[in-house]
Design a protein around this motif. Structure first.
Motif, PDB file in Angstrom:
ATOM      1  N   THR A 174      30.359   9.113  45.311  1.00 42.52           N
ATOM      2  CA  THR A 174      29.596   8.899  44.008  1.00 42.52           C
ATOM      3  C   THR A 174      28.117   9.736  43.981  1.00 42.52           C
ATOM      4  OG1 THR A 174      28.594   6.890  42.941  1.00 42.52           O
ATOM      5  CG2 THR A 174      28.345   6.936  45.183  1.00 42.52           C
ATOM      6  N   ALA A 175      27.757   9.909  42.864  1.00 45.04           N
ATOM      7  CA  ALA A 175      26.421  10.310  42.704  1.00 45.04           C
ATOM      8  C   ALA A 175      25.191   9.533  42.980  1.00 45.04           C
ATOM      9  CB  ALA A 175      26.033  10.807  41.256  1.00 45.04           C
ATOM     10  N   GLY A 176      24.247  10.116  44.040  1.00 45.23           N
ATOM     11  CA  GLY A 176      23.294   9.289  44.541  1.00 45.23           C
ATOM     12  C   GLY A 176      22.154   8.907  43.482  1.00 45.23           C
ATOM     13  N   ASP A 177      21.191   8.191  43.773  1.00 49.65           N
ATOM     14  CA  ASP A 177      20.116   7.811  42.739  1.00 49.65           C
ATOM     15  C   ASP A 177      19.413   9.045  42.351  1.00 49.65           C
ATOM     16  OD1 ASP A 177      17.250   6.906  42.122  1.00 49.65           O
ATOM     17  OD2 ASP A 177      18.357   5.093  42.242  1.00 49.65           O
ATOM     18  N   SER A 178      18.911   9.163  41.130  1.00 46.26           N
ATOM     19  CA  SER A 178      18.345  10.143  40.529  1.00 46.26           C
ATOM     20  C   SER A 178      17.051  10.508  41.117  1.00 46.26           C
ATOM     21  CB  SER A 178      18.248  10.180  39.036  1.00 46.26           C
ATOM     22  OG  SER A 178      17.429   8.955  38.661  1.00 46.26           O
ATOM     23  N   ALA A 179      16.393   9.523  42.064  1.00 47.23           N
ATOM     24  CA  ALA A 179      15.029  10.038  42.574  1.00 47.23           C
ATOM     25  C   ALA A 179      15.419  11.244  43.481  1.00 47.23           C
ATOM     26  CB  ALA A 179      14.678   8.655  43.043  1.00 47.23           C
ATOM     27  N   PHE A 180      16.574  11.283  44.155  1.00 49.05           N
ATOM     28  CA  PHE A 180      16.797  12.298  45.022  1.00 49.05           C
ATOM     29  C   PHE A 180      17.287  13.523  44.745  1.00 49.05           C
ATOM     30  CE2 PHE A 180      17.765   7.865  47.039  1.00 49.05           C
ATOM     31  CZ  PHE A 180      16.554   7.690  47.516  1.00 49.05           C
ATOM     32  N   GLY A 185      18.119  20.845  46.267  1.00 47.22           N
ATOM     33  CA  GLY A 185      19.689  20.510  46.337  1.00 47.22           C
ATOM     34  C   GLY A 185      20.220  20.008  45.085  1.00 47.22           C
ATOM     35  N   GLY A 186      19.542  19.971  44.153  1.00 41.60           N
ATOM     36  CA  GLY A 186      20.326  19.327  42.897  1.00 41.60           C
ATOM     37  C   GLY A 186      20.786  18.062  43.115  1.00 41.60           C
ATOM     38  N   THR A 187      21.853  17.526  42.478  1.00 45.67           N
ATOM     39  CA  THR A 187      22.471  16.182  42.630  1.00 45.67           C
ATOM     40  C   THR A 187      22.764  16.213  43.986  1.00 45.67           C
ATOM     41  OG1 THR A 187      23.274  15.990  40.417  1.00 45.67           O
ATOM     42  CG2 THR A 187      24.138  14.629  41.763  1.00 45.67           C
ATOM     43  N   ASN A 188      22.263  14.961  44.733  1.00 50.07           N
ATOM     44  CA  ASN A 188      22.835  14.577  46.096  1.00 50.07           C
ATOM     45  C   ASN A 188      24.025  13.599  45.916  1.00 50.07           C
ATOM     46  OD1 ASN A 188      21.277  15.955  48.242  1.00 50.07           O
ATOM     47  ND2 ASN A 188      19.694  15.244  46.668  1.00 50.07           N
ATOM     48  N   GLY A 194      28.332   6.206  52.940  1.00 51.58           N
ATOM     49  CA  GLY A 194      27.330   6.730  53.648  1.00 51.58           C
ATOM     50  C   GLY A 194      25.991   6.826  52.379  1.00 51.58           C
ATOM     51  N   SER A 195      24.704   7.109  52.915  1.00 53.58           N
ATOM     52  CA  SER A 195      23.944   7.546  51.908  1.00 53.58           C
ATOM     53  C   SER A 195      23.869   8.804  51.596  1.00 53.58           C
ATOM     54  CB  SER A 195      22.365   6.702  52.465  1.00 53.58           C
ATOM     55  OG  SER A 195      22.040   8.024  53.427  1.00 53.58           O
ATOM     56  N   VAL A 196      23.140   9.434  50.446  1.00 54.47           N
ATOM     57  CA  VAL A 196      23.012  10.865  50.522  1.00 54.47           C
ATOM     58  C   VAL A 196      22.208  11.796  51.467  1.00 54.47           C
ATOM     59  CG1 VAL A 196      22.905  10.421  47.926  1.00 54.47           C
ATOM     60  CG2 VAL A 196      20.834  10.626  49.151  1.00 54.47           C
ATOM     61  N   ALA A 197      21.768  10.866  52.364  1.00 50.52           N
ATOM     62  CA  ALA A 197      20.891  11.462  53.791  1.00 50.52           C
ATOM     63  C   ALA A 197      21.739  11.371  55.011  1.00 50.52           C
ATOM     64  CB  ALA A 197      19.681  10.923  53.672  1.00 50.52           C
ATOM     65  N   GLU A 198      23.124  11.331  54.659  1.00 53.17           N
ATOM     66  CA  GLU A 198      23.931  11.289  56.182  1.00 53.17           C
ATOM     67  C   GLU A 198      25.235  12.265  56.194  1.00 53.17           C
ATOM     68  OE1 GLU A 198      24.952   7.094  56.972  1.00 53.17           O
ATOM     69  OE2 GLU A 198      23.774   6.795  55.201  1.00 53.17           O
ATOM     70  N   ASN A 199      25.071  13.200  55.179  1.00 55.10           N
ATOM     71  CA  ASN A 199      26.237  14.451  55.307  1.00 55.10           C
ATOM     72  C   ASN A 199      25.629  15.613  55.905  1.00 55.10           C
ATOM     73  OD1 ASN A 199      27.572  12.665  53.569  1.00 55.10           O
ATOM     74  ND2 ASN A 199      26.357  13.565  51.724  1.00 55.10           N
ATOM     75  N   ILE A 200      26.669  16.433  56.081  1.00 52.21           N
ATOM     76  CA  ILE A 200      26.378  17.789  56.943  1.00 52.21           C
ATOM     77  C   ILE A 200      26.894  18.891  56.034  1.00 52.21           C
ATOM     78  CG2 ILE A 200      28.241  17.737  58.335  1.00 52.21           C
ATOM     79  CD1 ILE A 200      26.412  19.102  60.768  1.00 52.21           C
ATOM     80  N   TYR A 201      26.396  19.901  55.791  1.00 50.68           N
ATOM     81  CA  TYR A 201      26.575  20.949  55.056  1.00 50.68           C
ATOM     82  C   TYR A 201      26.597  22.350  55.868  1.00 50.68           C
ATOM     83  CZ  TYR A 201      25.286  17.790  51.388  1.00 50.68           C
ATOM     84  OH  TYR A 201      25.263  16.717  50.638  1.00 50.68           O
TER      85      TYR A 201
END
Length: 985
Positions: A174-180, A185-188, A194-201
């Motif tokens: 799911t798309a994260g909050d627009s604040a991020f 990184g564009g859309t997170n 998980g949150s948008v701050a828990e992925n690895i790229y």
């Protein structure tokens, strides 16, 4: 769903040949460990009766490069060739006295492809068959997600031109909050609870995740990529440093064929529908222009040995935004960015068994703009604030692969990424909230400005071993080390932050501010330093085919995270974090058409560099409240009256690193349990059901022990810690990093003489709940592979995401202060915090596909339907309800609101998200070109205007009711049109 290009083969026999005389090839998926930068071909050789053939010779040759590998099948007929570039291959199998067969056009994707090779009883040259794509099951793993061919997917499906759009095709995303959303990184995207701050790229095996906040990776044009794999769960031991999901990308490469092309895309502002106005945004005046193009070329530098791929991406974006008239003025923001992306890859096949790869790209970008505040009446001059944001930099990746024997392959990788992290503006950051609506009237769009840069250096080595022992094994083990460094200097825009407020009828700040009086919050921040961290890991993974129906995936990973202060001293070293990854698959009926799978895994998240910078650096952060005696109409600066309150929020300058953390600290980690069933139907359909449960076991957060240490000292009788005294020095301004819900074991200077004493504050006195986040998801998915005419994929996910901690970021207030959010800062702020988290969506439906009307005209579509996000009410902590001395009462940060405990996710909800996107492409046949295509995409065709984000603050910092509570802060993006043209030769 899994879009990996599994293959079914058909014999193309000319002139009345008889089927019984040909060689038949049918695909299966025996075990092969997953890899972050290459593919594998594996399978089994059988004779015309179906019996295994040991000792057969199998030659695998790349169709577009002079790359060839020859192996011998084992006693049970199995074979495997690992660490291959993705692409098209020819596979030849033969054994004297049994038969031979040759297959061409076998497409091998990231994650690998597998086959059963049935030899034919023929004399002379082997019978040649060609491969056609089909829907096959992968019995080698229990991971969930997608493998996406970027060009094919974009050609058929209307999506945005970024990796986030590919992520959103997968279930449980799911798309994260627009604040991020950001320039970097564009859309997170949030994956699997998980949150948008828990992925690895990853890019070509290199971790490019933003290690300062874990928000996204460096922005790379997605057509620079060949394939992208989205792992939403069940991933194997070589993948770590994420408690969300993994995004693995491979860039395009060159071959023996010269090729090139260009494309250009334009989203005209005139064809963009107007978004609805919000209470703060005058969207009728908004303007957007986006132009983007790609130029690329590839081919041999030295035929059969050295190949190149080059890519250039010019881009231009401009935006204009205006606020509603508030407090007699409007604010207008104009921003533009125009810096191009460029990069490429060199592949050197030194010999057939040794390969070198080098990737370089520069993803630096800059946004420049101005903020203009206009007073609507009188002769007050406009206030114009210029600003700039710089991001990105150089990225280097080098890899060696060596096939030492049929059963041993080694690889080594070195990578370096540089990322600028600089923002600039000379105007103080000023927000006027006296009307009840907070409007920025001066300063940079971001309150705090950084000047500095980040660097990651990665060293990695992996070994693949193929073995025959009680079945077939693909054993993979490896080590890696990341050296991370951040250099930063942070202040508020213009050096100071002002927020103008007005006390209500009962005053503010517990009576310090008289009723109906204007006052101002004044904050100063000075943070600087150079910081280092190191993450190391080793892993062992065995993909074991016990027999032709049972596969076991047995893996374990060990991780260590070390972070240092600005002076170079270690303040966290979290060693020997063991992460088992155990999976199993079972061929239910022995026909490779029904797969049962199960998985258990543990995932750890490192300590973000943001924690070093804020806790272990030289940060001085203060907050004061003053009576507001007036505002200069020209500069918008305040005339300060008497100071009624002053607080030092952080004074980490010279903090002893031994006092910064609890001595029983554990990193953030979670456990995952999955079960699933997949069914192949016919030759092209596949359906699947998965049940996933994730349980967050531990988090790292900072807390202000000033609210609990006095209670502890009241139970003690020791110098400096008794009912009449508290320790003189500990933590960073009193803040300590710990695991909420556990005892705090801290080193303190009890008497101020510089001598540290270790004390243990029981969890009951620390008064913080254990961090909770529980995710349940039931997923149904299907896909029908492309047959030249149509394809269709879809999913439905029922999910529940509840807890008191989102993870790293805090969507409730738009905070990306990873590891140091307001969560757990003060005990009282956690009352009522357990509830539906911001990324909770009960129901999510996705459907996408394409249909070729003719050979030249193609239609594509993508439809989404997602249930609402839930909101609570954020206000000032209420001592009468929650108890005195448990939290600050001058900040709106608790779930107490307007005289009651409301709780997280229990007051409001957004609309359902409804969106249908359509595309139409027309391919023109031109001699000498592979393709020339004209294209139009329409996003949000029906221009639905769902309310997606609501103001969650029910009170301002003074405890006054917020008149905008529950009002819409953002709507669904309006209908827009994108035109494109592309050519390949």
């Amino acid at each position: 769903m899994n879009l990996s290009r599994s293959l079914i083969l058909r014999a193309l026999l000319g002139g009345g040949s008889v089927l019984s005389a040909c060689a038949a090839l049918a695909p299966i998926s025996p075990a092969h460990a997953q890899d972050i930068s290459s593919a594998a071909i594996s399978g089994q050789v059988v004779d015309p009766t179906g019996a295994p053939v040991g000792g057969a010779t199998i030659t695998v040759s790349a169709d577009a490069r002079a790359l060839s590998r020859t192996v011998t099948s084992g006693p049970d007929g199995s074979f495997s060739v690992v660490q291959l570039p993705v692409g098209s291959y020819t596979l030849k199998a033969e054994k004297a006295g049994v038969g031979a067969v040759e297959m061409t056009g076998a497409m091998v994707a990231l994650g690998g492809s597998s086959f059963v090779v049935k030899l034919a009883e023929v004399d002379g040259a082997p019978i040649i068959v060609t491969a056609a794509k089909a829907r096959e099951l992968d019995f080698s793993q229990s991971a969930t997600g997608l493998v996406i061919d970027v060009k094919e997917t974009f050609d058929r499906v209307p999506i945005a031109r970024d990796v986030a759009a590919l992520q959103l095709l997968a279930p449980q995303t799911t798309a994260g909050d627009s604040a991020f959303n950001s320039l970097t990184g564009g859309t997170n995207v949030a994956l699997s609870g998980g949150s948008v701050a828990e992925n690895i790229y990853y890019v070509n095996g290199m971790n490019i995740t933003n290690f300062r906040t874990f928000l996204g990776g460096g922005l790379v044009p997605f057509q620079f990529y060949d394939q992208v794999q989205i792992k939403t769960g069940g991933y194997q031991a070589e993948f770590g440093r994420a408690t969300g999901g993994a995004v693995i990308a491979l860039t395009r490469s060159g071959s023996n064929d010269y090729a090139g092309g260009f494309n250009a895309y334009w989203s005209p502002s005139g064809l963009r529908s107007r978004a609805r106005d919000t209470y703060i945004s005058n969207n009728d005046r908004d303007k957007r222009q986006d132009y983007e193009g790609n130029l690329w070329a590839s081919g041999p530098i030295i035929k059969d040995r050295l190949y190149f791929f080059g890519f250039f991406n010019p881009r231009y974006r401009s935006e204009f935004d205006a606020t509603q008239p508030i407090n007699g003025s409007v604010t207008e923001t104009f921003a533009k960015s125009k810096k191009p992306f460029f990069g490429g890859k060199i592949d050197f096949d030194v010999t057939e068994d040794h390969r070198l790869e080098f990737t370089y790209f520069n993803n630096s970008n800059a946004e420049e703009g101005t903020i203009r505040t206009r007073v609507l009446s009188g002769a007050v001059p406009d206030l114009v604030t210029p600003y700039r944001v710089s991001v990105g930099g150089d990225n280097y990746i080098g890899k060696y692969t060596g096939h030492i024997t049929d059963w041993l392959t080694i690889s080594a990788l070195y990578g370096r990424t540089d990322a600028d992290q600089t923002s600039s503006s000379t105007q103080p950051y000023i927000v006027d909230q006296r009307s009840g609506t907070a409007v920025q009237i001066a300063g940079h769009p971001d309150a705090t400005l950084d000047s500095g840069a980040d660097r990651r250096e990665l060293y990695r080595a992996d070994v693949d071993i193929l073995a025959h022992l009680l079945g077939e094994h693909h054993i993979r083990f490896g080590v890696d080390r990341e050296d991370l460094s951040s250099r930063v200097s942070t202040t508020y825009s213009g050096g100071v932050s002002y927020r103008y407020l007005r006390a209500g009828a009962t005053g503010a700040l517990n009576g310090l501010i008289p009723a109906n009086t204007d006052y101002v919050r004044v904050q100063y921040l000075d943070r600087a330093g150079a910081f280092k961290a190191q993450n190391t890991a080793f892993y062992l993974q065995d993909n074991w085919d016990v027999n032709d129906r049972v596969n076991l995936s047995l893996g374990v990973r060990n991780e260590t995270f070390e972070n240092r202060t600005a002076s170079g001293e270690v303040f966290t070293k979290l060693k020997n974090q063991w992460a088992p990854r155990l999976g199993a698959t079972y061929d239910l009926f022995g026909d490779k058409r029904t797969k049962l799978s199960g998985f258990f895994g543990r995932y750890y998240l490192p300590v973000a560099a943001n924690t070093n910078i804020r806790m272990a650096g030289n940060e001085y952060f203060t907050r004061a409240f003053n009576i507001l005696n007036g505002v200069d109409p020209a500069t918008r600066l305040p005339t300060l009256g008497r100071e009624v309150s002053f607080q030092v929020l952080s004074d980490s300058a010279g903090s002893d690193p031994r006092t910064l953390t609890s001595q029983n600290l554990k990193p953030q980690y979670l456990d995952e349990f999955m079960i699933g069933v997949d069914q192949r139907i016919g030759e092209r359909w596949r359906v699947g059901l998965n049940l996933t449960h994730r349980n967050l076991k531990s988090v790292l957060e900072d807390t202000d022990l000033g609210y609990t240490i006095a209670n502890f000292c009241a139970t003690q009788n020791m110098p400096g810690c008794n009912p009449n005294a508290v320790p003189a020095s500990y933590g960073s301004g009193g803040y300590v990093l710990l695991n909420p819900g556990k005892d705090a074991i801290i080193n303190v200077d009890l008497t101020g003489n510089g001598q540290l004493t270790q004390i243990t504050i029981p969890a009951a006195i620390v008064d913080l709940p254990k961090a909770k986040r529980k995710y349940w998801a039931a997923e149904a998915n299907f896909d029908r592979t492309w047959d030249g005419t149509w394809q269709l994929s879809g999913s439905y996910v029922w999910s529940s995401l509840k807890g008191n901690y989102e993870g790293g970021v805090k969507s409730d207030n738009g905070q990306d202060d990873t590891g140091l959010t307001q969560d757990f800062d003060e005990p009282g702020w956690m009352d009522g915090a357990n509830g539906y988290l911001p990324n909770h969506r009960r129901h999510t439906f996705k459907l996408y596909g394409a249909y070729a009307v003719t050979d030249q005209i193609q239609l594509g579509g993508f439809a989404r339907l997602q249930s609402p996000r839930k909101f609570g009410c954020i206000g000032v902590y209420d001592e009468a309800l929650g108890g005195a001395g448990r939290a600050a009462t001058d900040t709106s940060a608790s779930w107490y609101c307007n005289g009651r405990l409301v709780g997280r996710g229990k007051a409001l909800e957004s609309d359902w998200l409804k969106q249908i996107d359509l595309s139409l492409s027309y391919t023109v046949k031109i001699a000498g070109l592979k393709s020339f295509q004209l294209r139009a995409d329409v996003f949000n065709v029906f221009n639905w205007k769902s309310k997606l984000d609501l103001r969650e603050y029910g009170e301002d910092d003074g405890g006054n009711p917020d008149p905008n509570y529950g009002r819409v802060t953002s709507y669904q993006a309006p209908r827009q049109v994108r035109f494109g043209v592309s050519m390949d030769f």
